[in-house]
Design an enzyme around this catalytic site. Sequence first.
Site, PDB file in Angstrom:
ATOM      1  NE  ARG A   1     -32.981  33.512  15.163  1.00 52.83           N
ATOM      2  CZ  ARG A   1     -33.733  33.516  16.260  1.00 52.83           C
ATOM      3  NH1 ARG A   1     -33.177  33.645  17.439  1.00 52.83           N
ATOM      4  NH2 ARG A   1     -35.025  33.343  16.183  1.00 52.83           N
TER       5      ARG A   1
ATOM      6  CG  HIS B   1     -27.959  25.209  17.167  1.00 53.43           C
ATOM      7  ND1 HIS B   1     -27.925  23.970  17.767  1.00 53.43           N
ATOM      8  CD2 HIS B   1     -28.752  25.068  16.062  1.00 53.43           C
ATOM      9  CE1 HIS B   1     -28.669  23.128  17.066  1.00 53.43           C
ATOM     10  NE2 HIS B   1     -29.174  23.763  16.025  1.00 53.43           N
TER      11      HIS B   1
ATOM     12  CG  HIS C   1      -1.552   1.382   1.427  1.00 51.74           C
ATOM     13  ND1 HIS C   1      -2.720   1.800   0.844  1.00 51.74           N
ATOM     14  CD2 HIS C   1      -1.090   2.444   2.147  1.00 51.74           C
ATOM     15  CE1 HIS C   1      -2.962   3.052   1.197  1.00 51.74           C
ATOM     16  NE2 HIS C   1      -1.998   3.468   1.992  1.00 51.74           N
TER      17      HIS C   1
ATOM     18  NE  ARG D   1     -31.321  35.598  10.198  1.00 50.31           N
ATOM     19  CZ  ARG D   1     -32.413  34.891  10.422  1.00 50.31           C
ATOM     20  NH1 ARG D   1     -32.618  33.760   9.782  1.00 50.31           N
ATOM     21  NH2 ARG D   1     -33.291  35.276  11.321  1.00 50.31           N
TER      22      ARG D   1
ATOM     23  CG  ASP E   1     -31.858  27.030  17.949  1.00 53.59           C
ATOM     24  OD1 ASP E   1     -32.909  26.594  18.483  1.00 53.59           O
ATOM     25  OD2 ASP E   1     -31.751  27.228  16.731  1.00 53.59           O
TER      26      ASP E   1
HETATM   27  C1  LIG Z   1      -9.475  11.240   5.350  1.00 60.99           C
HETATM   28  C2  LIG Z   1      -8.289  10.351   5.310  1.00 60.99           C
HETATM   29  N1  LIG Z   1      -8.084   9.493   6.312  1.00 60.99           N
HETATM   30  C3  LIG Z   1      -6.990   8.708   6.321  1.00 60.99           C
HETATM   31  C4  LIG Z   1      -6.075   8.783   5.330  1.00 60.99           C
HETATM   32  C5  LIG Z   1      -4.812   7.936   5.368  1.00 60.99           C
HETATM   33  N2  LIG Z   1      -4.922   6.877   4.351  1.00 60.99           N
HETATM   34  C6  LIG Z   1      -4.344   6.997   3.163  1.00 60.99           C
HETATM   35  S1  LIG Z   1      -4.635   5.697   2.155  1.00 60.99           S
HETATM   36  C7  LIG Z   1      -5.539   4.926   3.351  1.00 60.99           C
HETATM   37  C8  LIG Z   1      -6.147   3.579   3.085  1.00 60.99           C
HETATM   38  C9  LIG Z   1      -6.997   3.639   1.910  1.00 60.99           C
HETATM   39  O1  LIG Z   1      -7.399   2.397   1.517  1.00 60.99           O
HETATM   40  P1  LIG Z   1      -7.817   2.193   0.025  1.00 60.99           P
HETATM   41  O2  LIG Z   1      -8.611   3.312  -0.429  1.00 60.99           O
HETATM   42  O3  LIG Z   1      -8.433   0.847  -0.070  1.00 60.99           O
HETATM   43  O4  LIG Z   1      -6.444   2.249  -0.752  1.00 60.99           O
HETATM   44  P2  LIG Z   1      -5.500   1.027  -1.143  1.00 60.99           P
HETATM   45  O5  LIG Z   1      -4.830   0.567   0.110  1.00 60.99           O
HETATM   46  O6  LIG Z   1      -6.355  -0.012  -1.742  1.00 60.99           O
HETATM   47  O7  LIG Z   1      -4.540   1.639  -2.085  1.00 60.99           O
HETATM   48  C10 LIG Z   1      -5.595   5.698   4.503  1.00 60.99           C
HETATM   49  C11 LIG Z   1      -6.306   5.298   5.729  1.00 60.99           C
HETATM   50  C12 LIG Z   1      -6.322   9.700   4.296  1.00 60.99           C
HETATM   51  N3  LIG Z   1      -5.470   9.862   3.283  1.00 60.99           N
HETATM   52  N4  LIG Z   1      -7.451  10.447   4.300  1.00 60.99           N
END
Ligand SMILES: Cc1ncc(C[n+]2csc(CCOP(=O)(O)OP(=O)(O)O)c2C)c(N)n1
Length: 654
Positions: free
Chosen positions: A512, A465, A258, A349, A461
């Site tokens: 508001r 809010h 990955h 607003r 609210d």
């Molecule tokens: C909002 C967010 N949270 C966490 C991450 C860190 N992150 C990058 S890739 C990934 C895993 C993604 O899995 P997937 O989309 O299946 O990618 P693959 O491993 O298959 O390439 C994470 C958790 C990120 N880039 N964005």
Amino acid sequence: MAIETRTLANAIRALAMDAVEAANSGHPGMPMGMADAATVLWTEYLRHDPADPSWPDRDRFVLSAGHGSMLLYALLHLTGYERPTIDDIKGFRKLGSPCAGHPENFLLDGVEATTGPLGQGLAMAVGMAIAERHLNAEYGDDLVDHRTWVIAGDGCLMEGVNHEASGLAGHLGLGRLNVLWDDNRITIDGATDLSTSEDVEARYAAYGWHVARCDGLDAADVRRAIEEALADPRPSLVACRTIIGFGAPNKQGTAATHGVALGADEVAAARTELGWDYPPFDLPSDLLATWRALGARGKEAHGAWNERLAANDKARDFSRRMAGELPDEFSLDDYIGGLIANPQKVATRKASEMALGAINAQLPETIGGSADLTGSNNTKTKDQSPLTKDDYSGRYIYYGIREFGMAAAMNGMALHGGVIPYGGTFLVFADYARPAIRLSALQQVRVVYVMTHDSIGLGEDGPTHQPIEHLASLRAMPNLAVFRPADVVETAECWELALRRDEGPSLLALTRQNLPQVRTDATNHCARGAYRLRAATAARKVVLIATGSEVEVALGVAEALEGRGIGADVVSMPCWELFDEQDPTYRGDILPGDALLVSIEAGATLGWERYTGRYGLNFGIDRFGASAPAGDLFTHFGFTAEAIVPHIVAALED
Ligand SMILES: Cc1ncc(C[n+]2csc(CCOP(=O)(O)OP(=O)(O)O)c2C)c(N)n1
Ligand SMILES: [Mg+2]
């Protein structure tokens, strides 16, 4: 085709492996797994012209799984974009290379959106698809007739914003949106079954999407599924079953591919496995020539489009809008002149709605909306009809209760070009939209956030809010202009500044409750960020700096001080960011060193010390609010002349 898709795709795999290896950082798995599907898309379906990356009628492609950035860099290079060069790719993830860790729209032409924060790419693509249909409704097939393509991963489909964006896309029937899902069943922590067991395809079907499935490693099957998607009038999700890191014989199919370099041994083994006999970054000339020829496929369509544009009587207007230029004659002077002649006491607003009346009548490019608070945010003007599945020409979007999805869609619309999106919610729910506001700022796009109910002044609210830390936290964000106008005139001025600010987003924090008109002249003083609204009559000892609804409070404090012979200026400071850009002389004149500097704002005091200094006073709220009528809360939290004046007098006597 002389060279098989698999061989073409192996060029992507090799570049991804080699670049990640050279940087010793990056994500080889996703590009290697999706190389075949991406090759089919980019060489057979995507309509683009690498010689002119900003051709308005090009298909948009968004790599929502932004960690797989090398996939996009390889595609841009292989299809013949001027950048990235092979040297740029060799510099992947190094300072100065446009091949940043994640794709950045401002570093490379052809990168339509900054991606990496998972889920947002797909959500921005929804906005692009909205903009496309809207412009199509206005300018017709001759000028606007393209598709939006996305490659998304498991992570993009898991994020909450995916639900908001995909639900909206289904509702609006955005049939020209096609998402290829890298269904490799792997994320960072391991197999997806560690954390999810949902039926993604059923979920998408429930949103009203068309769903297809294919073997993402089999070009013919990818083709079949894409054809199916193109034939279906609904937005399409094409689940591409792939193997992460495909080609790396010992690591493929595992999370080990990955986000780390494969290592020299595994790269060598992958070269053997893929039958790729070339040194790192070396692309055989016949293969590159084939890629380049495939990249040039769109030239003819582009040429034909140019001819249609030249013959179109709306060409000038269309080109102006796509260039993001406001009409030369655009002006709010008449409207503001009317306010000066006829002062009004209204909530800001409401003042925003009034300004929008003048704006929307002059700017056909604005598209408004709200996350289900239209009547509270005052975002809809009378002349705006809803943008719907049956009528994309509408200029108002009912986003539903989807703050994040709305903000991300607005980013996509702004990135697409031709439209200026604005959208509303309560300021306190800026938090729900914040990740997309951050991407508006990073991507330097013109999106206007209309955030109402901007303080305890919203009243009953209560604390859930009532924004407290929001202004401070939003001001902390680079390249976001936060405006908090004090009256009906300032609101119009801030709107004009937001619309003319084409290098980034703006956020209007609006009340508001009704506010008296404090401005009596028509010069756009807000352009300076802060200005002297009232000059001291007695010898100046105090400068009161306030924003929004607290400018009225500050005027009362100044009057009380003057009554005691203490001269006090009142400075209205609707926008920190613009004030900070002024020259030192101006800043020194407005905030002189020889006076007691006092800030008054019904929010966190954090940050005000930068203007009031170590010996200044900061009146604010550093705890949560309460549920009560606004007037009672202002008294309770000390935003009255009676409460503030004694502190100032005491400080002067110190
Ligand atoms: C909002 C967010 N949270 C966490 C991450 C860190 N992150 C990058 S890739 C990934 C895993 C993604 O899995 P997937 O989309 O299946 O990618 P693959 O491993 O298959 O390439 C994470 C958790 C990120 N880039 N964005
Ligand atoms: Mg995955």
